[in-house]
Write an enzyme that holds these catalytic residues in place. Structure first.
Site, PDB file in Angstrom:
ATOM      1  CB  CYS A 112      -0.976  -0.015   1.163  1.00  0.00           C
ATOM      2  SG  CYS A 112      -0.216   0.036   2.809  1.00  0.00           S
ATOM      3  CG  HIS A 127      -6.866   0.924  -1.783  1.00  0.00           C
ATOM      4  ND1 HIS A 127      -7.172   0.101  -0.726  1.00  0.00           N
ATOM      5  CD2 HIS A 127      -7.928   0.833  -2.626  1.00  0.00           C
ATOM      6  CE1 HIS A 127      -8.356  -0.445  -0.902  1.00  0.00           C
ATOM      7  NE2 HIS A 127      -8.842  -0.014  -2.048  1.00  0.00           N
ATOM      8  CG  HIS A 187      -4.565   0.114   3.616  1.00  0.00           C
ATOM      9  ND1 HIS A 187      -3.777  -0.628   2.761  1.00  0.00           N
ATOM     10  CD2 HIS A 187      -5.622   0.544   2.865  1.00  0.00           C
ATOM     11  CE1 HIS A 187      -4.333  -0.664   1.556  1.00  0.00           C
ATOM     12  NE2 HIS A 187      -5.446   0.047   1.602  1.00  0.00           N
TER      13      HIS A 187
END
Length: 385
Positions: A267, A339, A327
């Site tokens: 990420c 993402h 994240h």
């Protein structure tokens, strides 16, 4: 027994009972560590004191070591300095390096089976700190410290490193391509290449650039796949549209823990790569990136977000637990963010949208804006010699 009794009495005579000396020294060590190296991913300060006041361990921060010794002296604590200052002496003069593969895998420990910590692209400069068999502890330009095997980079002394850094370069801009032994795209390849790779420019030959690798190999790259680095850098104007365009060009890339390249991204490696290809160097991990830029107000929703803003997710702080950012994604507008989760994909914060991501929305923590305030970010233009 008599000797131990006399030793305790001797130490007590100086105001410290037996066992207090290392505890007091360790408290000072911890204070200095917290000041200079709170994040062990980007700094080394592994120092301990034994019962005799002998300081052992290692650090790559000479200023932190100097401050520690001064504080111990000021406190009247007697010590013996056996701290190793990195780069280690075993490295000799070759304490510099340049990545020699299209993508080098850098691991958390000096072994092939260790966790992938991060990646580095061809031509990236490295600081070499230590050695363990065929593995080297290196530090990347974003200060990340981890282990790279000998085949992933070219070690250099200061003169060779400065020569490489000062040479004219080309940057690869195609997501994937190859270099060739001759000016023939159907001929023998020298290596694969990915966007962001840097090579030394030798000359031009027709539709090809003649280039050199850090280890001295030469090759040819199609001009359509690359551009002179200085020219590319001068042309950069980071913007919302360009960030979104770069991100969408990576749609579908596989998720790879530790990945920061077109061969796979995690990420934060994804958001880092988006910004890198637009001229900005972000910190490596989501928990580091969250400290960059300025806070965007999302208390009443996501209306104030702009494309390019970073969204952070994880576990919010509780009464007895600390916040944990795990994240990150990038806002692209229209209620959506892009993402790396399973693969690079677009999700929505709108509950009525077909790509609504209930899981991520429920663990959303905050958003940060980098455009307009690049706090915590390095610009490539400012890093050029």
């Amino acid at each position: 027994m008599k000797f131990a009794t006399l030793l305790c009495a001797f130490i007590a005579g100086f105001g410290l009972s037996y066992g207090q000396l290392p505890k007091q020294m360790q408290k000072t060590i911890d204070q200095v560590r917290q000041q200079y190296a709170p994040d062990r991913r980007v700094a080394i300060f592994q120092i301990e004191a034994d019962e005799n006041g002998i300081l052992t361990g290692k650090t790559n921060l000479p200023e932190a070591k100097s401050d520690l010794l001064q504080k111990l002296s000021n406190a009247g604590l007697k010590y013996q300095d056996s701290i190793q200052t990195l780069p280690a002496a075993i490295l000799g003069e070759q304490i510099y390096g340049v990545v020699n593969l299209s993508v080098a895998n850098i691991r958390s420990q000096p072994r092939d089976a260790a966790e992938l910590a991060t990646q580095a692209l061809l031509g990236m400069p490295l600081k070499v700190l230590n050695k363990d068999r065929g593995w080297y502890l290196v530090q990347t330009p974003d200060h990340y410290i981890a282990w790279l095997d000998w085949g992933g980079f070219q070690r250099m002394n200061q003169a060779d490193f400065e020569s490489w850094e000062g040479a004219e370069k080309i940057i690869v801009l195609s997501p994937y391509t190859f270099s060739y032994e001759e000016t023939d795209a159907d001929g023998q390849t020298v290596s694969d290449l990915v966007a962001g790779d840097l090579l030394k420019m030798l000359d031009e030959k027709g539709e090809f650039y003649h280039v050199q690798y850090p280890d001295g190999r030469t090759a040819y790259i199609k001009k359509a796949d690359a551009r002179p680095y200085a020219e590319w850098l001068a042309s950069l104007t980071i913007s919302e549209d360009k960030l979104v365009g770069t991100a969408k060009r990576m749609m579908g890339l596989p998720y790879l823990w530790g990945g920061t390249s077109y061969k796979g991204v995690d990420c934060s490696g994804f958001t880092k790569t988006i910004y890198l290809l637009n001229g900005w160097v972000l910190p490596r991990d989501a928990s580091q990136q969250v400290h960059s830029g300025t806070l965007v107000d999302t208390d009443r929703g996501f209306d104030k977000l702009r494309p390019g803003d970073l969204l952070f997710f994880g576990t919010k702080a509780g009464e007895t637990t600390a916040e944990k950012v795990t994240h990150v994604g990038m806002w692209i507008g229209n209620g959506e963010f892009i993402h790396a989760s399973g693969k690079v994909r677009v999700s929505s914060m709108n509950a009525r949208a077909p790509n609504y991501d209930d899981f991520e929305k429920n663990r959303f923590i905050r958003a940060k804006r980098l455009l307009g305030n690049a706090r915590g970010v390095q610009e490539l233009k400012a890093m050029v010699n």
